[in-house]
Design a protein around this motif. Structure first.
Motif, short mmCIF file in Angstrom:
data_model
loop_
_atom_site.label_atom_id
_atom_site.label_comp_id
_atom_site.label_asym_id
_atom_site.label_seq_id
_atom_site.Cartn_x
_atom_site.Cartn_y
_atom_site.Cartn_z
N PRO A 188 0.75 -1.08 -0.06
CA PRO A 188 0.04 0.02 -0.03
C PRO A 188 0.87 1.20 -0.10
N SER A 189 0.22 2.33 -0.66
CA SER A 189 1.17 3.41 -0.75
C SER A 189 1.29 4.39 0.76
N TRP A 190 0.67 3.86 1.85
CA TRP A 190 0.81 4.45 3.31
C TRP A 190 1.68 3.91 4.07
N GLY A 191 2.43 2.78 3.50
CA GLY A 191 3.37 2.03 4.31
C GLY A 191 4.29 1.02 3.59
N GLU A 192 4.90 0.23 4.29
CA GLU A 192 5.55 -0.75 3.79
C GLU A 192 4.94 -1.89 2.76
N PRO A 193 5.47 -1.96 1.49
CA PRO A 193 4.97 -2.83 0.83
C PRO A 193 4.53 -4.26 1.36
N TYR A 194 3.47 -4.99 0.89
CA TYR A 194 3.16 -6.23 1.48
C TYR A 194 3.82 -7.17 0.91
N LEU A 252 17.65 -28.86 15.94
CA LEU A 252 17.65 -29.18 17.40
C LEU A 252 16.69 -30.14 17.65
N GLY A 253 15.43 -30.39 17.03
CA GLY A 253 14.62 -31.19 17.37
C GLY A 253 14.42 -32.38 16.51
N GLY A 254 15.07 -32.44 15.32
CA GLY A 254 14.60 -33.29 14.29
C GLY A 254 13.26 -33.27 13.72
N SER A 255 13.11 -34.32 12.80
CA SER A 255 11.79 -34.16 12.11
C SER A 255 10.69 -34.11 12.75
N GLY A 256 9.60 -33.04 12.68
CA GLY A 256 8.57 -32.85 13.64
C GLY A 256 8.73 -31.61 14.73
N ALA A 257 10.15 -31.04 14.60
CA ALA A 257 10.02 -30.27 15.38
C ALA A 257 9.34 -28.96 15.21
N GLU A 258 8.85 -27.85 16.30
CA GLU A 258 7.95 -27.04 16.27
C GLU A 258 8.83 -25.60 16.80
N THR A 259 8.59 -24.51 16.23
CA THR A 259 9.16 -23.28 17.01
C THR A 259 8.05 -22.15 16.73
N ILE A 260 8.15 -21.17 17.54
CA ILE A 260 7.03 -20.10 17.81
C ILE A 260 7.75 -18.56 17.49
N LEU A 261 7.09 -18.05 16.68
CA LEU A 261 7.55 -16.51 16.23
C LEU A 261 6.45 -15.72 16.83
N VAL A 262 6.73 -14.59 17.67
CA VAL A 262 5.70 -13.91 18.16
C VAL A 262 5.80 -12.48 17.37
N ALA A 263 4.72 -12.20 16.61
CA ALA A 263 4.64 -11.11 15.66
C ALA A 263 3.68 -10.00 15.67
N HIS A 264 3.20 -9.54 14.65
CA HIS A 264 2.32 -8.66 14.52
C HIS A 264 1.17 -8.85 13.45
N GLN A 265 -0.32 -8.33 13.51
CA GLN A 265 -1.00 -8.86 12.74
C GLN A 265 -0.91 -8.62 11.35
N LEU A 266 -0.73 -7.54 10.77
CA LEU A 266 -0.30 -7.05 9.36
C LEU A 266 0.61 -8.33 8.71
N ALA A 306 0.08 -14.77 1.19
CA ALA A 306 1.05 -15.43 0.40
C ALA A 306 1.03 -16.76 0.28
N ALA A 307 1.02 -17.40 1.52
CA ALA A 307 1.27 -18.87 1.59
C ALA A 307 0.22 -19.67 1.04
N GLU A 308 -1.11 -19.06 1.05
CA GLU A 308 -2.35 -19.83 0.58
C GLU A 308 -2.66 -19.09 -0.96
N ASN A 309 -1.50 -18.59 -1.55
CA ASN A 309 -1.56 -18.00 -2.90
C ASN A 309 -2.88 -16.99 -3.33
N ARG A 310 -3.00 -16.12 -2.29
CA ARG A 310 -4.19 -15.43 -2.33
C ARG A 310 -3.65 -14.02 -2.50
N ARG A 311 -4.28 -12.93 -2.96
CA ARG A 311 -3.95 -11.47 -3.32
C ARG A 311 -3.55 -10.90 -2.09
N LEU A 312 -2.53 -10.05 -2.12
CA LEU A 312 -1.97 -9.28 -0.77
C LEU A 312 -2.87 -8.19 -0.29
N TRP A 313 -3.31 -7.64 -1.26
CA TRP A 313 -4.00 -6.14 -0.89
C TRP A 313 -5.52 -6.85 -0.17
#
Length: 220
Positions: A119-125, A146-160, A168-175
C-alpha cells in the motif's frame, strides 16, 4: 523429508486508551487483558508439548508487546527467548495518529491512499512477506537441527505481517480489507513444512473467549 511447524503468534491486547495506531512506536505494554492472553497462550503450548509436540524454540519481534506476549510461553517451556527483528510490525505513515477514520477525511493525507494494493501509506506487502518468510525458513531450519523431524518453533509478531504472510502462503492476493483479517489478538497461524516446502496452513484462537472484551484496533 524433515517435517517442521512454525507458529506465528500475534501479540495480546495492548494498553492503548487513546486508540493510537502505534506501529513501531516504543513503550506500548500489554494491557491487563493482554497479559491474561499471554498466560493463556502459554497454557496452550504447554498442553501441546504435553501431548507430544516438540517445541524447541521461541523468538519475538523487538517491540515490547511482542516480547511481553512471548515471555510466559518461553518460561513455561523452559526456552530462551530470542529477538527476531525481521518479524517486526510493518512501517506505516499513519503511525502515531489516533481517530484514524476522522483523519482520512483530511485532504492532506489523501495522496497516501493513492495505491491500496501496495500500500502507498506504508511498507509494501511483498516486502513484509519476504522478510517474514526469510525468518520463518531460518527458524524452521534451526528447529529441525535442534529437534529433528516434527520439530516446532514459535515466532511472536504482529497482525499485518502475519496476515499477508498467510495470504501469500495460500496464493491469495495481498491487498485486502483490514477489517476482514483472520488474525485476532493472541491467535496462532501455523505453517507446516516438508523440508523447505510449505505444505499447510492452520489457524487457532486459544483466547477466543477473551476477545469480546478486547479493544481491537484495525492495523495495530
Amino acid at each position: 523429508m524433515a517435517q517442521a511447524t512454525v507458529h506465528l503468534l500475534r501479540h495480546g491486547e495492548v494498553h492503548n486508551p487513546d486508540r493510537v495506531l502505534y506501529g513501531r512506536l516504543p513503550g506500548y505494554h500489554l494491557s491487563e487483558l493482554g497479559h491474561r492472553m499471554a498466560e493463556r497462550v502459554a497454557e496452550h503450548f504447554v498442553a501441546e508439548r504435553d501431548a507430544g509436540a516438540q517445541i524447541v524454540g521461541i523468538a519475538a519481534s523487538p517491540l515490547l508487546r511482542a516480547q511481553e506476549t512471548a515471555r510466559p510461553t518461553a518460561e513455561a517451556l523452559g526456552l530462551e527467548l530470542e529477538e527476531e527483528p525481521r518479524i517486526i510490525e510493518a512501517e506505516n505513515r499513519f503511525e502515531g495518529m489516533s481517530r484514524i477514520k476522522e483523519q482520512l477525511r483530511n485532504p492532506r493525507i489523501w495522496p497516501m491512499l493513492a495505491n491500496p494494493c501496495r500500500p502507498s501509506w506504508g511498507e509494501p506487502y511483498r516486502d513484509q512477506v519476504a522478510r517474514v518468510m526469510e525468518a520463518v525458513q531460518d527458524h524452521r531450519g534451526r528447529a529441525v537441527e535442534l529437534g529433528g523431524s516434527g520439530a516446532e518453533t514459535i515466532l511472536v509478531a504482529h497482525q499485518l505481517p502475519i496476515w499477508v504472510t498467510r495470504l501469500a502462503a495460500e496464493n491469495r492476493r495481498l491487498w485486502h480489507d483490514p477489517r476482514r483479517r483472520q488474525c485476532s489478538l493472541a491467535s496462532i497461524t501455523s505453517l507446516d513444512f516438508d523440508d523447505e516446502k510449505l505444505v499447510g496452513v492452520r489457524y487457532a484462537e486459544p483466547c477466543a473467549d477473551l476477545l469480546a472484551d478486547a479493544a481491537n484496533l484495525p492495523g495495530a
